[in-house]
Scaffold this active site. Structure first.
Site, PDB file in Angstrom:
ATOM      1  N   GLY A  98       0.819  -1.190   0.000  1.00  0.00           N
ATOM      2  CA  GLY A  98       0.000   0.000   0.000  1.00  0.00           C
ATOM      3  C   GLY A  98       0.858   1.246   0.000  1.00  0.00           C
ATOM      4  O   GLY A  98       2.084   1.195   0.132  1.00  0.00           O
ATOM      5  N   VAL A  99       0.210   2.401  -0.141  1.00  0.00           N
ATOM      6  CA  VAL A  99       0.927   3.669  -0.230  1.00  0.00           C
ATOM      7  C   VAL A  99       1.063   4.278   1.153  1.00  0.00           C
ATOM      8  O   VAL A  99       0.132   4.245   1.952  1.00  0.00           O
ATOM      9  CB  VAL A  99       0.181   4.647  -1.161  1.00  0.00           C
ATOM     10  CG1 VAL A  99       0.869   6.010  -1.184  1.00  0.00           C
ATOM     11  CG2 VAL A  99       0.112   4.069  -2.575  1.00  0.00           C
ATOM     12  N   ASN A 141       4.029   6.075   4.394  1.00  0.00           N
ATOM     13  CA  ASN A 141       5.363   6.111   4.969  1.00  0.00           C
ATOM     14  C   ASN A 141       5.794   4.765   5.540  1.00  0.00           C
ATOM     15  O   ASN A 141       6.957   4.376   5.417  1.00  0.00           O
ATOM     16  CB  ASN A 141       5.429   7.189   6.053  1.00  0.00           C
ATOM     17  CG  ASN A 141       5.213   8.583   5.485  1.00  0.00           C
ATOM     18  OD1 ASN A 141       5.730   8.904   4.424  1.00  0.00           O
ATOM     19  ND2 ASN A 141       4.442   9.403   6.166  1.00  0.00           N
ATOM     20  N   GLU A 180      -0.502  -2.575  -6.936  1.00  0.00           N
ATOM     21  CA  GLU A 180      -1.342  -1.535  -7.539  1.00  0.00           C
ATOM     22  C   GLU A 180      -0.552  -0.289  -7.891  1.00  0.00           C
ATOM     23  O   GLU A 180      -0.831   0.380  -8.887  1.00  0.00           O
ATOM     24  CB  GLU A 180      -2.428  -1.078  -6.559  1.00  0.00           C
ATOM     25  CG  GLU A 180      -3.290  -2.127  -5.967  1.00  0.00           C
ATOM     26  CD  GLU A 180      -4.070  -1.528  -4.820  1.00  0.00           C
ATOM     27  OE1 GLU A 180      -5.264  -1.270  -5.026  1.00  0.00           O
ATOM     28  OE2 GLU A 180      -3.502  -1.311  -3.742  1.00  0.00           O
ATOM     29  N   ILE A 207      -6.714   1.337  10.068  1.00  0.00           N
ATOM     30  CA  ILE A 207      -7.080   2.339  11.069  1.00  0.00           C
ATOM     31  C   ILE A 207      -7.114   1.709  12.455  1.00  0.00           C
ATOM     32  O   ILE A 207      -6.578   2.257  13.405  1.00  0.00           O
ATOM     33  CB  ILE A 207      -8.433   2.992  10.715  1.00  0.00           C
ATOM     34  CG1 ILE A 207      -8.266   3.877   9.471  1.00  0.00           C
ATOM     35  CG2 ILE A 207      -8.977   3.821  11.880  1.00  0.00           C
ATOM     36  CD1 ILE A 207      -9.557   4.434   8.920  1.00  0.00           C
ATOM     37  N   ASN A 263     -10.684   7.273   3.582  1.00  0.00           N
ATOM     38  CA  ASN A 263     -10.397   7.256   2.146  1.00  0.00           C
ATOM     39  C   ASN A 263     -11.220   6.202   1.409  1.00  0.00           C
ATOM     40  O   ASN A 263     -11.886   6.504   0.437  1.00  0.00           O
ATOM     41  CB  ASN A 263      -8.914   7.001   1.900  1.00  0.00           C
ATOM     42  CG  ASN A 263      -8.028   8.099   2.457  1.00  0.00           C
ATOM     43  OD1 ASN A 263      -8.430   9.256   2.516  1.00  0.00           O
ATOM     44  ND2 ASN A 263      -6.830   7.745   2.872  1.00  0.00           N
TER      45      ASN A 263
END
Length: 503
Positions: free
Chosen positions: A270-271, A273, A295, A365, A385
């Site tokens: 995933g995107v 940090n 992705e 989360i 999101n």
């Protein structure tokens, strides 16, 4: 038309126009498919011109709203501008814009959160209604009308096929070296006509380099020269590095046991940090000859390709910082031999993820003591999101790893709770949980065994006693011993935060 124009098809030159004129072709109430995925490959000029037009009409008392479908998140120039003028009636399938988020959570914008692999099928099957117009960014139009895809493929193939009319933005700021990097597959079909997708390695190509659009569908072409939203990533902090170290140690153990080869299995990340910290750790570690089936290609994967740690990466889009984008454009010939960009119904396809044995790494989360994961909602009701592609990879991957700092809001919120306030990934799809405090391997464990692992290894020490107290009292309650809960208290942590600002 400029002398350096990327619009080479003479038969279509009569459709060149300004962004304002193209935006005027989009009527109120339309369903519009926009290109774009994680801040790459989205139209830049037409959404802004459309937002200006909507604002003028709204100020004159004429309500103007459209439905917006994309590949995933876009950028302030699209989502932000249209949302700011109340121009979006319904949005799907993923967004990350703060103005969009505010509109969704105050009820003024409808939002459909869908697994990214399923969006094309929804559109093909008519579940979402009719698409009127597609607005697609491309990096060029060839003499014969074939379209050179941009820095993201996303749902562009589907939008072009499904829309009644198509508007193109031809963006000369995208590297000309992107040509040849794409693999657009035209063999998809609906049941009962589907055939196996013949990919057995991330490097397999099954399609072609270009998108096709019937000339009579194209009603406007706008030439632009504007960069993608290239947001910088924060450098890995201590928490991110500790999470990464737990994952790297786990990989080494799995190799030693014989459950994974020394080159691991294809990785998905995933995107953010924390994923970038994991990728940085992989690049510095003992692992070589890795591959990716993912992705999004972000900074960490680009660095791994450059160092040789990663031999190849299959994706649907980039999500790069300005520095990484400069690196990509400077050395595009090198990366074109190692990167394949596919449409998202292929990059996220469950069949392929399962066949390749992908190692999926995604954020969350909150997670509960039994391994259920909430990756979309704040306190159960407020959308952050969206689920994106995490569900595609978590359910179908060989390993599904979810990562998070153990607390949020300076320690006021525990990421490990008695019961999640919203479920995106059930305990059946979550194999590994990781925080800075440790890694819980949940494979082969019963719910109560999972609870012990998660509390002891992942929860912040400040919250462990309260979590264990809840679990032990639930076990002693006599209500049921398979997945013990105290229903009157299960969401009390969230209620306490809403009331006091601290769990």
């Amino acid at each position: 038309m400029a002398t350096d124009s990327r619009m080479l098809c003479t038969a279509l030159r009569n459709r060149l126009m300004s962004a304002a004129d193209a935006a005027a072709l989009i009527p109120a109430g339309s369903t519009v498919g926009m290109s774009g995925f994680t801040g790459a490959g989205y139209p830049k000029a037409i959404p802004a011109a459309l937002a200006e037009r909507i604002e003028q009409l709204n100020n004159a008392g004429e309500e103007f709203r459209i439905n917006v479908w994309t590949g995933a998140s876009t950028a302030p120039e699209l989502d932000g501008k249209l949302a700011a003028v109340n121009g979006i009636n319904m949005r799907l399938p993923f967004q990350s814009d703060p103005i969009c988020r505010e509109k969704i959570n105050n009820g003024s914008m409808d939002y459909i959160d869908i697994h990214l692999s399923e969006v094309s099928q929804y559109a093909w099957s008519g579940f979402l209604g009719k698409m009127n117009i597609a607005v697609i960014e491309v990096s060029g139009v060839l003499e014969d009308g074939r379209l050179i895809p941009s820095s993201a493929v996303g749902n562009n193939k589907t939008w072009i096929e499904q829309a009644d009319q198509v508007i193109l933005e031809v963006n000369s700021a995208q590297s000309a070296g992107l040509e040849g990097m794409h693999d657009i597959y035209y063999g998809t079909a609906l049941p009962p006509h589907r055939k196996p997708i013949m990919i057995s390695q991330p490097t397999d190509r099954i399609g072609e380099h270009y998108l096709h659009c019937p000339a009579d569908k194209i009603i406007a072409i706008v030439e632009t020269s504007a960069p993608d939203r290239n947001s910088p990533f924060n450098p890995p902090d201590d928490i991110s590095r500790r999470i990464a170290s737990h994952i790297l140690q786990f990989f080494q153990q799995e190799i030693a046991i014989g459950r994974m080869p020394k080159e691991l299995l294809p990785i998905q990340s995933g995107v953010g940090n924390i994923p970038n910290a994991v990728l940085e750790g992989l690049d510095a570690g003992p692992f070589k000859q890795l591959s990716a089936f993912t992705e999004v290609i972000q900074d960490g994967m680009l660095a791994m390709l450059k160092s040789g740690t990663l031999t190849a990466a299959s994706s649907t889009a980039f999500s790069l910082s300005p520095t990484a984008m400069e690196e990509l454009n400077t050395n595009i010939d090198f990366y074109r031999q190692r990167i394949i960009l596919r449409q998202q119904d292929i990059s996220n396809h469950p069949e392929l993820i399962r066949r390749l044995g992908v190692i999926a790494m995604n954020g969350l989360i909150e997670a509960d003591i039994y391994g259920n994961v909430n990756s979309t909602h704040i306190m159960g009701s407020r959308m952050m999101n969206g689920i994106g592609g995490s569900g595609d990879f978590a359910r179908n991957g060989y390993l599904s790893i979810f990562v998070t700092p153990s607390t949020a809001k300076h320690g006021a919120i525990s990421a490990i709770v008695p019961m999640v306030s919203h479920v995106d990934h059930t305990e059946h799809d979550v194999k590994i949980l990781v925080t800075e405090h440790g890694l819980a391997d949940l494979r082969g464990l019963s719910p109560k065994q999972r609870a012990h692992q998660i509390i002891q290894k992942c929860a912040d020490p400040a919250f462990r006693p309260a979590l264990m107290d809840y679990f032990e009292r639930a076990c002693a309650s006599g209500r049921g011993m398979h997945t013990p809960h105290l229903l009157g208290e299960a969401l009390s942590w969230h209620q306490r935060y809403e009331t006091t600002g601290h769990m």
